[in-house]
Scaffold this motif. Structure first.
Motif, PDB file in Angstrom:
ATOM      1  N   LEU A  19       0.803  -1.264   0.006  1.00 30.51           N
ATOM      2  CA  LEU A  19       0.095   0.043  -0.070  1.00 30.51           C
ATOM      3  C   LEU A  19       0.983   1.407   0.038  1.00 30.51           C
ATOM      4  O   LEU A  19       0.497   2.314  -0.572  1.00 30.51           O
ATOM      5  CB  LEU A  19      -0.975   0.098   1.095  1.00 30.51           C
ATOM      6  CG  LEU A  19      -2.109  -1.099   1.080  1.00 30.51           C
ATOM      7  CD1 LEU A  19      -2.826  -0.942   2.390  1.00 30.51           C
ATOM      8  CD2 LEU A  19      -2.932  -0.950  -0.085  1.00 30.51           C
ATOM      9  N   LEU A  20       1.889   1.247   0.723  1.00 34.34           N
ATOM     10  CA  LEU A  20       2.871   2.436   0.670  1.00 34.34           C
ATOM     11  C   LEU A  20       3.418   2.706  -0.728  1.00 34.34           C
ATOM     12  O   LEU A  20       3.355   3.724  -1.263  1.00 34.34           O
ATOM     13  CB  LEU A  20       4.113   2.157   1.933  1.00 34.34           C
ATOM     14  CG  LEU A  20       4.938   3.200   2.024  1.00 34.34           C
ATOM     15  CD1 LEU A  20       4.293   4.702   2.227  1.00 34.34           C
ATOM     16  CD2 LEU A  20       6.053   3.011   3.036  1.00 34.34           C
ATOM     17  N   ALA A  21       3.885   1.555  -1.201  1.00 35.77           N
ATOM     18  CA  ALA A  21       4.263   1.669  -2.719  1.00 35.77           C
ATOM     19  C   ALA A  21       3.412   1.995  -3.643  1.00 35.77           C
ATOM     20  O   ALA A  21       3.568   3.014  -4.341  1.00 35.77           O
ATOM     21  CB  ALA A  21       4.971   0.414  -3.234  1.00 35.77           C
ATOM     22  N   ALA A  22       2.315   1.643  -3.747  1.00 35.32           N
ATOM     23  CA  ALA A  22       0.996   2.201  -4.407  1.00 35.32           C
ATOM     24  C   ALA A  22       0.640   3.539  -4.107  1.00 35.32           C
ATOM     25  O   ALA A  22       0.466   4.349  -5.080  1.00 35.32           O
ATOM     26  CB  ALA A  22      -0.122   1.225  -3.925  1.00 35.32           C
ATOM     27  N   THR A  23       0.861   3.882  -2.887  1.00 40.52           N
ATOM     28  CA  THR A  23       0.639   5.399  -2.586  1.00 40.52           C
ATOM     29  C   THR A  23       1.398   6.410  -3.124  1.00 40.52           C
ATOM     30  O   THR A  23       1.247   7.142  -3.705  1.00 40.52           O
ATOM     31  CB  THR A  23       0.440   5.674  -0.975  1.00 40.52           C
ATOM     32  OG1 THR A  23      -0.574   4.684  -0.384  1.00 40.52           O
ATOM     33  CG2 THR A  23       0.117   6.951  -0.755  1.00 40.52           C
ATOM     34  N   LEU A  24       2.678   5.801  -3.128  1.00 47.25           N
ATOM     35  CA  LEU A  24       3.895   6.444  -3.675  1.00 47.25           C
ATOM     36  C   LEU A  24       3.916   6.594  -5.189  1.00 47.25           C
ATOM     37  O   LEU A  24       3.919   7.760  -5.929  1.00 47.25           O
ATOM     38  CB  LEU A  24       5.201   6.124  -3.302  1.00 47.25           C
ATOM     39  CG  LEU A  24       5.533   6.308  -1.860  1.00 47.25           C
ATOM     40  CD1 LEU A  24       6.848   5.717  -1.352  1.00 47.25           C
ATOM     41  CD2 LEU A  24       5.786   7.736  -1.355  1.00 47.25           C
ATOM     42  N   ALA A  25       3.193   5.654  -5.920  1.00 51.18           N
ATOM     43  CA  ALA A  25       3.116   5.656  -7.214  1.00 51.18           C
ATOM     44  C   ALA A  25       1.817   6.482  -7.649  1.00 51.18           C
ATOM     45  O   ALA A  25       2.195   7.258  -8.616  1.00 51.18           O
ATOM     46  CB  ALA A  25       2.996   4.155  -7.756  1.00 51.18           C
ATOM     47  N   THR A  26       1.015   6.548  -6.953  1.00 50.52           N
ATOM     48  CA  THR A  26      -0.256   7.245  -7.234  1.00 50.52           C
ATOM     49  C   THR A  26       0.201   8.691  -6.957  1.00 50.52           C
ATOM     50  O   THR A  26      -0.264   9.536  -7.848  1.00 50.52           O
ATOM     51  CB  THR A  26      -1.343   7.015  -6.435  1.00 50.52           C
ATOM     52  OG1 THR A  26      -1.605   5.519  -6.514  1.00 50.52           O
ATOM     53  CG2 THR A  26      -2.382   7.948  -6.428  1.00 50.52           C
ATOM     54  N   MET A  27       0.799   9.260  -6.008  1.00 50.98           N
ATOM     55  CA  MET A  27       1.282  10.514  -5.833  1.00 50.98           C
ATOM     56  C   MET A  27       2.002  10.980  -6.860  1.00 50.98           C
ATOM     57  O   MET A  27       2.218  12.213  -7.297  1.00 50.98           O
ATOM     58  CB  MET A  27       2.125  10.479  -4.421  1.00 50.98           C
ATOM     59  CG  MET A  27       1.292  10.194  -3.173  1.00 50.98           C
ATOM     60  SD  MET A  27       0.079  11.555  -2.863  1.00 50.98           S
ATOM     61  CE  MET A  27       1.041  12.786  -2.161  1.00 50.98           C
ATOM     62  N   ALA A  33       0.480  14.166 -13.770  1.00 50.98           N
ATOM     63  CA  ALA A  33      -0.714  14.369 -14.534  1.00 50.98           C
ATOM     64  C   ALA A  33      -1.348  15.577 -14.184  1.00 50.98           C
ATOM     65  O   ALA A  33      -1.975  16.484 -14.932  1.00 50.98           O
ATOM     66  CB  ALA A  33      -1.644  13.492 -14.343  1.00 50.98           C
ATOM     67  N   TYR A  34      -1.333  16.076 -12.856  1.00 60.15           N
ATOM     68  CA  TYR A  34      -1.889  17.303 -12.439  1.00 60.15           C
ATOM     69  C   TYR A  34      -1.001  18.072 -11.777  1.00 60.15           C
ATOM     70  O   TYR A  34      -0.894  17.904 -10.117  1.00 60.15           O
ATOM     71  CB  TYR A  34      -3.079  16.927 -11.544  1.00 60.15           C
ATOM     72  CG  TYR A  34      -4.186  16.136 -12.284  1.00 60.15           C
ATOM     73  CD1 TYR A  34      -5.081  16.538 -13.293  1.00 60.15           C
ATOM     74  CD2 TYR A  34      -4.159  14.873 -12.019  1.00 60.15           C
ATOM     75  CE1 TYR A  34      -6.102  15.909 -13.934  1.00 60.15           C
ATOM     76  CE2 TYR A  34      -5.161  13.762 -12.550  1.00 60.15           C
ATOM     77  CZ  TYR A  34      -5.940  14.464 -13.439  1.00 60.15           C
ATOM     78  OH  TYR A  34      -6.986  13.657 -14.274  1.00 60.15           O
ATOM     79  N   PRO A  35      -0.005  19.090 -12.248  1.00 59.11           N
ATOM     80  CA  PRO A  35       0.879  19.754 -11.441  1.00 59.11           C
ATOM     81  C   PRO A  35       0.167  20.339 -10.158  1.00 59.11           C
ATOM     82  O   PRO A  35      -0.863  20.948 -10.448  1.00 59.11           O
ATOM     83  CB  PRO A  35       1.714  20.773 -12.315  1.00 59.11           C
ATOM     84  CG  PRO A  35       1.199  20.148 -13.729  1.00 59.11           C
ATOM     85  CD  PRO A  35      -0.051  19.359 -13.649  1.00 59.11           C
TER      86      PRO A  35
END
Length: 109
Positions: A19-27, A33-35
């Motif tokens: 979940l931490l890796a997924a959070t960092l990837a999403t961030m 994508a959205y500066p």
């Protein structure tokens, strides 16, 4: 070595790191994508998504440490999976509280 036996790789530990890796990837994806622009929330200081993530991770650590100090990590239930079953720790309640606090931090800070 017996003193660090509790640090074994367990399913909750694996879930945490996934979940931490997924959070960092999403961030990272959101940053591309959205500066982002700095935002001023209830702390009255400009914060970015990364700042809010850091604050929420520190809050999660504090919530879990307080939970262990006050309530312990006793088993709430055992799911009938496999030979021995899967024990559900009371720390999952602390995790739920941490997720709610992270949402609050991201919305208001």
């Amino acid at each position: 070595m017996e003193n660090i036996a509790w640090m074994a790789w367990t399913a909750p530990t694996a879930i945490f790191f996934v979940l931490l890796a997924a959070t960092l990837a999403t961030m990272t994806w959101l940053a591309v994508a959205y500066p982002e622009a700095e935002r001023v929330g209830i702390l009255r200081i400009p914060t970015t998504r990364g700042d809010r993530l850091f604050i929420s991770l520190i809050a999660a650590a504090v919530i879990h440490l307080l939970w262990i100090a006050l309530f312990g990590s006793d088993t709430l239930a055992t799911l009938p999976v496999g030979e021995e079953g899967i024990e559900i720790s009371s720390l999952w309640l602390a995790t739920a509280i941490s997720l709610v606090s992270a949402v609050a931090i991201f919305r208001t800070v």
